[in-house]
Design a protein around this motif. Structure first.
Motif, PDB file in Angstrom:
ATOM      1  N   PRO A  24       0.828  -1.221   0.000  1.00 53.02           N
ATOM      2  CA  PRO A  24       0.000   0.000   0.000  1.00 53.02           C
ATOM      3  C   PRO A  24       0.852   1.255   0.000  1.00 53.02           C
ATOM      4  O   PRO A  24       0.868   2.008   0.969  1.00 53.02           O
ATOM      5  N   VAL A  72      -3.340  -2.279   8.286  1.00 61.03           N
ATOM      6  CA  VAL A  72      -3.616  -0.918   8.747  1.00 61.03           C
ATOM      7  C   VAL A  72      -2.324  -0.191   9.074  1.00 61.03           C
ATOM      8  O   VAL A  72      -2.110   0.957   8.693  1.00 61.03           O
ATOM      9  N   LEU A  99      -0.209   0.769   6.031  1.00 62.80           N
ATOM     10  CA  LEU A  99      -0.762   1.959   5.388  1.00 62.80           C
ATOM     11  C   LEU A  99      -0.358   3.201   6.167  1.00 62.80           C
ATOM     12  O   LEU A  99       0.081   4.204   5.593  1.00 62.80           O
ATOM     13  N   LEU A 158     -13.996   3.266  -8.663  1.00 66.20           N
ATOM     14  CA  LEU A 158     -14.147   2.434  -7.481  1.00 66.20           C
ATOM     15  C   LEU A 158     -15.599   2.050  -7.264  1.00 66.20           C
ATOM     16  O   LEU A 158     -15.917   0.968  -6.781  1.00 66.20           O
ATOM     17  N   TYR A 171     -10.526   0.249   9.618  1.00 64.46           N
ATOM     18  CA  TYR A 171     -10.604   0.914   8.316  1.00 64.46           C
ATOM     19  C   TYR A 171      -9.966   2.294   8.428  1.00 64.46           C
ATOM     20  O   TYR A 171     -10.486   3.183   9.087  1.00 64.46           O
ATOM     21  N   ARG A 186     -11.863  -3.216  -0.408  1.00 63.60           N
ATOM     22  CA  ARG A 186     -10.767  -3.508   0.501  1.00 63.60           C
ATOM     23  C   ARG A 186     -10.327  -2.247   1.227  1.00 63.60           C
ATOM     24  O   ARG A 186     -10.514  -1.153   0.744  1.00 63.60           O
ATOM     25  N   GLY A 187      -9.662  -2.464   2.362  1.00 60.44           N
ATOM     26  CA  GLY A 187      -9.226  -1.362   3.204  1.00 60.44           C
ATOM     27  C   GLY A 187      -8.485  -0.269   2.478  1.00 60.44           C
ATOM     28  O   GLY A 187      -8.759   0.910   2.662  1.00 60.44           O
ATOM     29  N   ILE A 188      -7.538  -0.623   1.623  1.00 59.72           N
ATOM     30  CA  ILE A 188      -6.720   0.426   1.024  1.00 59.72           C
ATOM     31  C   ILE A 188      -7.539   1.263   0.052  1.00 59.72           C
ATOM     32  O   ILE A 188      -7.320   2.464  -0.063  1.00 59.72           O
ATOM     33  N   PHE A 189      -8.524   0.676  -0.617  1.00 56.45           N
ATOM     34  CA  PHE A 189      -9.345   1.467  -1.532  1.00 56.45           C
ATOM     35  C   PHE A 189     -10.204   2.442  -0.769  1.00 56.45           C
ATOM     36  O   PHE A 189     -10.439   3.557  -1.210  1.00 56.45           O
TER      37      PHE A 189
END
Lengths: 291, 417, 310
Positions: A39, A99, A102, A281, C52, C105-108
């Motif tokens: 990420p 998490v 990121l 998205l 999230y 997904r989390g990153i999106f």
């Protein structure tokens, strides 16, 4: 709002040039995020770091593109270090690390941005070269040389990377690790080494992308925020892992931005990338060519 | 270079020692603190740094003469980075933590605007610093601006009148979406309407815009007779480059008007010959006769060389020094630091400064504006000293200071010597 | 019960301070720290409990501020009404963003929240009524007795908002909602299979989080007497709101408070003494350090040490 076919045509040309540039700028992310699933929201920040590094090297009288190429090995090493750190600290530890991984890259991006402000101030920096400031005249149309140079370099870069990934052994191993890591391990290759190498390449490419960025326009430390939108838009629109998709997606974004700029004015242009991202998205998260 | 209070105190102490101050006895009440925020980085940074040198020069010279009311003057300046969001916090800090006695506004309309409600509510005197119409909405009665313009007419009149003399019937406006440019644009639009000109193009751009090729292309397609640009330094530079790259069309008679930044020495020398032909506003060009200004510029040049800042100092420094002179006259005239008394004094009396006599009207602006419009001619690249002699910026308005007629059209003027 | 007594003590202390004769600048700085307590607590409801990561705190915060400006300019609304309206609008925004992206997904979701910042900022830049890119100057209304100055009153209001935010977070954490969110964080697939209504819970957390962030943003225009897009949508709000819970500890409602008080105070001190940039650098460095070395934050470290000494 002035509308004429002349203007529209010029906007399209500009959009194609810009789009190819966006593709080249995003291709590193296509590898690191699209293929390796890292990420990496710090990708634009590293690219801006490349822009400033180019500025420093170019101030010794070296052409910016050449400076960018000179910096590529150094950034390759930087990429390996970053990935190694990320792997040891997060990827090894499993899903909860998502998490934190990121957050780590977000923090890294921020540190780079502030580090640049401390080193260079908030002022804009520009590169100097013979081709910056003049344009190619084709009848009524004027095409700035800086865009043509960026376009040329971008095409070469995208082509080279695509060929590398499909024709060479390491390139194919990188694609393999993205598709099926256990299988690769069974075949005797070390996935961590391969991912490391790939991340290094992605970061090395960012150095050249940074050089192109400072040729196309002035850079300032906060520019990475705008490019997070553009690069992720291109990568998501392309579909994770597709290199040719990156070029197509870049072109779409470039043309869209150019048209919006012409029709709605400069105030709405920054939102195009993000708006397009949200739409993709929402409607088709796997992108155009996604796996 | 961002300065903390400690840095300022150290610098002040060093200067005091070098000026031989230790022997002088200042009054026991403690120093008179003058505080401000100055954009030293960011788009206005180049101008702000030069202005700061002039202000510090005034502080030194006033202290050499014995200070204000027998007390040493202490100067505190923070860097707001040309960012309006930073100034309210900085001025609150100056008032509540540093406890300053006198306030000077930051250079520029954009950083000053957010401070106006604050000083109005607290009833404080604020010395304006080259902002444009920033008091129009708030109507603070203790505001005194150092800039030689008043309303939009005083600024744009020269540009518009010359355009009309050349036969221009249509005009294009390009303005940044921020306080200064919008104030000016509103005034300019009214003037165009009064003159019966057609507005072929009217666009605002967000302040962060770096690529103007698309906007310049659109202007070219609109075929205006003159182009009035209202921009801040970063944009001004980008616009000049874009015009040189893309061209604005052979029909344009005059280009420029309200571009901030083309008066800063570092920008003038980096743009060089790209400036030729542009008609732009200025506050002072060499050749204009103001009492004491040439001597000041020499004293300034020495300090500027030490600070590695704009060595010419034509645009802001004389007017910032004038702020100091006005504060001095108000304090000495009322024999106090009482803000209300000082404000009355400034309102009633004519101030004597190195940029000429200044009289204020009800809104705190100059009753007699003195903005010039000048055309860049024969500028060559990479030469700062060329600007020291008159001739590179030919004054075309007002008549009192005129040194030549405007050369049109714009494309022809770019090549003229 | 002890919690509510503690909360009342905090409120009383804040009120007492506001009515005392302390230096004005203290309230100016303390307001910012309390604002971060609310932001960090709000962020943690979705970020810490459910896992999230929301990068878009700045958007919810700024939309709250702009809502307050609109109500003030249009209706002359008092502060309390501004805050409630801001919470509603930002909550709605949270709901909308959640509907659009929480299925991914989390990153999106994280990238989408960055998109929200830019899009909202562009919209405000193009809206002349609230000042556009230029910004708007605001004149504060007269201060309400018994406060001496508007800044003191804002400080007291923000203290109240902080208590409310923490109480909400505590409720979410200890209730079945919290259990569900934790299940989602640990393994979303398993939670789905066990019948946990994952989407509904995520939407709830996102909405509540957004609403609280908006409430935190509402007093901001009055605080500065000025609003303008670039500083309101500043990314450092997002980074701080993320860093503070990570530093304090994300599993418990105390974590964001500790992180906010710690980091917020450091920030204020650094801004006054050293510089604004170093302040921002400190946030980034501390974030990375804690994320790598102390994933459970200060609370985690504390637990480890007490266990070590037992």
């Amino acid at each position: 709002m002035i509308f004429s076919f002349d203007l529209l045509f010029e906007a399209l040309i500009f959009g194609v040039l810009l789009g190819c540039f966006y593709a080249a700028v995003s291709i590193g992310l296509s590898v690191s995020f699209g293929l390796l699933d890292v990420p990496n929201v710090a990708h634009p920040a590293v690219m801006i770091l490349g822009s400033y590094a180019t500025y420093v090297v170019a101030s010794y009288g070296i052409d910016p593109i050449v400076a960018g190429v000179i910096l590529m090995p150094a950034f390759f090493v930087l990429g390996i270090l970053i990935y190694r750190f990320y792997y040891e600290a997060f990827e090894k530890r499993g899903t909860e690390a998502g998490v934190r991984g990121l957050a780590f890259f977000f923090g890294l991006a921020f540190i780079i941005e502030v580090g640049l402000i401390l080193a260079f101030g908030v002022d804009q920096r520009m590169a100097q070269a013979a081709y910056i400031g003049s344009s190619l005249e084709l009848g009524e149309y004027r095409i700035p040389y800086r865009m043509l140079v960026a376009f040329g370099v971008a095409l070469v870069l995208t082509f080279a990377l695509t060929v590398y990934l499909s024709k060479t052994f390491t390139g194919r191993a990188i694609k393999a690790v993205a598709q099926d890591e256990p299988a690769l391990r069974l075949m005797g290759a070390n996935p961590v080494r391969i991912k490391q190498w790939a991340f290094g390449i992605a970061t090395g490419v960012s150095a050249l992308a940074g050089a192109m960025l400072i040729i196309v326009g002035p850079v300032e430390p906060a520019l990475d925020r705008l490019y997070i939108g553009r690069t992720f838009c291109v990568v998501v629109l392309a579909g994770l892992g597709s290199m040719t998709g990156t070029l197509a997606a870049g072109l779409i974004l470039g043309i869209a931005e150019s048209i919006v700029l012409m029709m709605l004015g400069a105030s709405w242009a920054p939102a195009v990338a993000f708006g397009l991202l949200l739409i993709v998205l929402g409607i088709r998260p796997q992108g155009l060519f996604g796996r | 270079m961002k300065l903390s209070r400690r840095d300022v105190l150290k610098a002040g102490a060093a200067l005091a020692v070098s000026a031989g101050i230790p022997g002088r006895a200042f009054a026991q009440q403690g120093p008179v603190k003058v505080g401000m925020s100055m954009p030293q980085t960011g788009t206005l940074g180049a101008g702000g740094q030069a202005a700061l040198v002039a202000l510090r020069l005034w502080v030194d010279e006033v202290n050499q003469k014995g200070g204000l009311l027998g007390r040493k003057v202490e100067f505190i300046a923070y860097d707001d980075q040309s960012n309006p969001a930073n100034t309210p916090g900085i001025y609150t800090k100056l008032l509540d933590v540093d406890k300053v006695d006198l306030l000077i506004a930051p250079y520029g309309t954009v950083p000053t605007a957010p401070v106006m409600p604050l000083v109005k509510q607290r009833g404080l005197l604020l010395m304006g610093n080259f902002s444009f119409q920033v008091n129009a909405k708030v109507q603070h009665d203790m505001w005194f601006n150092n800039s030689p313009w008043n309303d939009a007419a005083s600024w744009s009149d020269g540009f518009m009148k010359n355009g009309q003399k050349l036969g221009a019937k249509s005009i294009a406006f390009l303005a940044a979406d921020q306080e200064f440019a919008q104030n000016l644009a509103n005034g300019a639009r009214a003037l165009a309407k009064k003159a019966g000109m057609k507005v072929s193009y009217d666009q605002n751009y967000p302040p962060a815009t770096t690529d103007f090729s698309s906007l310049i292309r659109s202007i070219r397609a609109a075929r205006p007779d003159m182009v009035f640009v209202m921009s801040y330094p970063n944009d001004s530079v980008a616009i000049v480059r874009a015009v040189n790259e893309i061209g604005v069309g052979s029909g344009v008679k005059m280009f420029g008007g309200g571009m901030v930044g083309l008066q800063f020495t570092p920008i003038m020398s980096s743009l060089g010959s790209l400036l030729n032909g542009i008609v732009n506003y200025n506050s002072y060009v060499p050749g204009m006769k103001y009492p004491g200004i040439e001597d000041f510029l020499q004293r300034y040049a020495k300090k500027a060389a030490e600070a590695k800042v704009d060595p010419l100092g034509f645009y802001l420094p004389p007017f910032n020094y004038a702020i100091g002179q006005m504060l001095e006259q108000a304090v000495n005239g009322t024999k106090s630091l009482d803000q209300k008394k000082m404000a009355e004094y400034l309102r009633k009396n004519e101030m004597k400064t190195i940029v000429g006599p200044i009289r204020y009207d009800k809104s705190g602006e100059w009753a007699n504006p003195r903005v010039v419009q000048a055309q860049f001619r024969g500028v060559v690249d990479k030469d700062i000293e060329q600007f020291r002699k008159p001739g590179k910026q030919v004054v075309i308005y007002p008549d009192a200071y005129k040194t030549g007629d405007v050369i049109a059209p714009f494309e022809k003027a770019r090549k003229a010597r | 019960m002890t919690y509510w007594i503690g909360a009342l003590v905090v409120l009383a202390a804040a009120l007492g301070a506001a009515l005392s004769g302390m230096n004005e600048y203290f309230f100016y700085a303390a307001f910012v720290v309390l604002q971060f307590v609310v932001l960090a607590t709000a962020w943690n409801i979705l970020g810490g409990y459910a896992g999230y990561v929301n990068f878009g705190t700045a958007a919810f915060f700024a939309i709250g501020a702009y809502t307050a400006v609109v109500l003030f300019k249009w209706l002359g609304a008092p502060l309390a009404v501004q805050i409630v309206a801001a919470a509603l609008v930002s909550g709605l925004l949270g709901f909308g963003v959640g509907m659009l992206t929480l299925r991914l997904r989390g990153i999106f979701f994280a990238i989408a929240t960055v998109a929200v910042i830019f899009i909202m900022e562009t919209m405000m830049v193009n809206w002349r009524y609230v000042g556009g890119a230029t910004g708007l100057q605001l004149l504060r209304p007269d201060v309400i007795a018994p406060f001496d100055s508007y800044t003191r009153m804002l400080f007291a209001v923000m203290a109240l908002l902080a208590v409310i935010a923490v109480s909400v977070a505590r409720y979410v954490q200890t209730s079945w909602i919290g259990r569900g969110l934790r299940a989602i964080r640990d393994s979303e697939e398993a939670a789905e299979c066990s019948g946990v209504p994952t989407l509904k819970l995520k939407l709830f957390a996102c909405t509540v989080s957004g609403a609280l962030m908006g409430a935190a943003g509402a007093p901001m225009p009055m605080y500065l007497s000025f609003i303008e897009p670039a500083s309101s949508f500043n990314l450092s709000y997002s980074v701080s709101a993320l860093a503070m819970p990570m530093i304090g500890g994300t599993a418990h409602w105390l974590g964001p408070i500790i992180g906010a008080l710690l980091l917020g105070s450091i920030q204020q001190i650094v801004t006054v003494t050293i510089s604004n940039e170093i302040n921002v650098l400190v946030v980034g460095v501390l974030l990375v350090l804690f994320v790598v070395l102390a994933p459970d934050g200060v609370i985690g470290l504390f637990k480890r040490w007490t266990r070590y000494f037992k």
